[in-house]
Design an enzyme around this catalytic site. Structure first.
Site, PDB file in Angstrom:
ATOM      1  N   HIS A   9      13.160  -2.224   0.254  1.00 29.60           N
ATOM      2  CA  HIS A   9      12.397  -1.631  -0.851  1.00 29.60           C
ATOM      3  C   HIS A   9      13.154  -0.417  -1.404  1.00 29.60           C
ATOM      4  O   HIS A   9      13.741   0.353  -0.649  1.00 29.60           O
ATOM      5  CB  HIS A   9      10.994  -1.225  -0.382  1.00 29.60           C
ATOM      6  CG  HIS A   9      10.100  -0.881  -1.533  1.00 29.60           C
ATOM      7  ND1 HIS A   9      10.141   0.339  -2.154  1.00 29.60           N
ATOM      8  CD2 HIS A   9       9.188  -1.621  -2.208  1.00 29.60           C
ATOM      9  CE1 HIS A   9       9.275   0.338  -3.169  1.00 29.60           C
ATOM     10  NE2 HIS A   9       8.688  -0.841  -3.220  1.00 29.60           N
TER      11      HIS A   9
ATOM     12  N   SER B 151       4.938  -2.023 -11.655  1.00 28.74           N
ATOM     13  CA  SER B 151       3.813  -1.781 -12.568  1.00 28.74           C
ATOM     14  C   SER B 151       3.083  -3.058 -12.987  1.00 28.74           C
ATOM     15  O   SER B 151       2.601  -3.172 -14.119  1.00 28.74           O
ATOM     16  CB  SER B 151       4.274  -0.992 -13.796  1.00 28.74           C
ATOM     17  OG  SER B 151       4.761   0.285 -13.393  1.00 28.74           O
TER      18      SER B 151
ATOM     19  N   PHE C 245       0.814  -1.227   0.000  1.00 26.52           N
ATOM     20  CA  PHE C 245       0.000   0.000   0.000  1.00 26.52           C
ATOM     21  C   PHE C 245       0.844   1.273   0.000  1.00 26.52           C
ATOM     22  O   PHE C 245       0.332   2.354  -0.275  1.00 26.52           O
ATOM     23  CB  PHE C 245      -0.931   0.022   1.228  1.00 26.52           C
ATOM     24  CG  PHE C 245      -2.190  -0.796   1.075  1.00 26.52           C
ATOM     25  CD1 PHE C 245      -2.384  -1.626  -0.014  1.00 26.52           C
ATOM     26  CD2 PHE C 245      -3.206  -0.723   2.029  1.00 26.52           C
ATOM     27  CE1 PHE C 245      -3.564  -2.376  -0.157  1.00 26.52           C
ATOM     28  CE2 PHE C 245      -4.381  -1.458   1.900  1.00 26.52           C
ATOM     29  CZ  PHE C 245      -4.560  -2.285   0.814  1.00 26.52           C
TER      30      PHE C 245
HETATM   31  P1  PGA Z   1       4.106  -0.434  -8.461  1.00 31.25           P
HETATM   32  O1  PGA Z   1       4.998  -0.647  -7.158  1.00 31.25           O
HETATM   33  O2  PGA Z   1       3.295  -1.672  -8.654  1.00 31.25           O
HETATM   34  O3  PGA Z   1       3.303   0.777  -8.186  1.00 31.25           O
HETATM   35  O4  PGA Z   1       5.071  -0.233  -9.610  1.00 31.25           O
HETATM   36  C1  PGA Z   1       5.600  -1.872  -6.860  1.00 31.25           C
HETATM   37  C2  PGA Z   1       6.390  -1.769  -5.584  1.00 31.25           C
HETATM   38  O5  PGA Z   1       7.043  -0.744  -5.351  1.00 31.25           O
HETATM   39  O6  PGA Z   1       6.396  -2.708  -4.754  1.00 31.25           O
END
Ligand code: PGA
Length: 238
Positions: free
Chosen positions: A92, A197, A9
């Site tokens: 991350h 994405s 999220f």
């Molecule tokens: P996104 O993010 O699906 O919006 O590209 C993926 C993530 O950062 O875990």
């Protein structure tokens, strides 16, 4: 092995909207007969122990390697244990690049939560300039992001998230994911997710990539209808 699907999220949803999301997700999973675990990483203020019929597992997007103490703005083990949370996201790219977490700090966090038996989703991935420098540069970059990490930890779930594909709408091609996943699998033989994405329109082809064990989804997971449409695809393709 069933595919691992996780929703990140980031800084979206409130405590109230997360609770509503979990209710709708659980109901939808029941309708789909979706039995595999779904991991959910809500913001810290929305962490809770939810009663669900489906296998929805809540994890923390971040936590400080401490039980408790003086680390203003952070949460530690005590705050996670209140809700029985034993899953954490580490490494991350937004924490590495926006919040300035170094590899040594990321590795310290990993070791600390490993010591406490946490399931750790560990993210690695190269920025655009490294991708443009070629495959060997990418490999070296990914190796550096595994420095100090116990790649054999049995509760480790890896996620390959190329920085240039996160939140940009630009998804890596299946060929690129396959090639990079093969590189990572040689370095670490744990389940490996792709992130960047992922959305309803591309999740089927991404999960069909050899060596792709699931998806870590940001933007497209924030609407529960979009998340459920992806779970429906996962169920159909399994
Ligand atoms: P996104 O993010 O699906 O919006 O590209 C993926 C993530 O950062 O875990």
């Amino acid at each position: 092995m069933s595919k691992i699907v996780a929703a990140n999220f980031k800084t979206n949803h409130t405590r109230a909207s997360t609770a509503e999301y979990v209710r709708a997700l659980d109901e939808g999973m029941g309708r789909l007969g979706y039995e595999a675990p779904v991991y959910l990483f809500p913001p810290a203020t929305a962490l809770d122990s939810f009663e669900t019929a489906g296998d929805i597992r809540v994890g923390a997007q971040n936590a400080y390697p401490t039980v408790k103490g003086s680390f203003t703005g952070e949460i530690g083990l005590e705050q996670l244990e209140e809700f029985g949370i034993d899953t954490v996201l580490v490494g991350h790219s937004e924490r590495r690049h926006i919040l300035g977490e170094s590899q040594s700090f990321v590795a310290e966090k990993f070791a600390w939560f490993k010591e406490r038996g946490f399931t750790i989703f560990y993210c690695i991935g190269e920025p655009l300039e490294v991708r443009e420098a070629g495959e060997e540069a990418v490999r070296r970059y990914l190796v550096e992001q595994l420095e100090g990490i116990d790649t054999e930890y049995e509760k480790l779930v890896m996620a390959y998230e190329p920085v240039w594909a996160i939140g940009t709408g630009k998804t890596a091609t299946p060929d690129l994911i396959e090639a990079t996943h093969a590189v990572i699998k040689r370095l670490c033989d744990r389940p490996l997710l792709y992130g960047g994405s992922v959305k309803p329109a591309n999740i089927a082809e991404i999960l069909a990539v050899p060596g792709c064990d699931g998806a870590l989804i940001g933007t497209a997971s924030w609407e529960v209808s979009s998340m459920l449409s992806m779970l429906e695809t996962v169920n159909r393709e399994k």
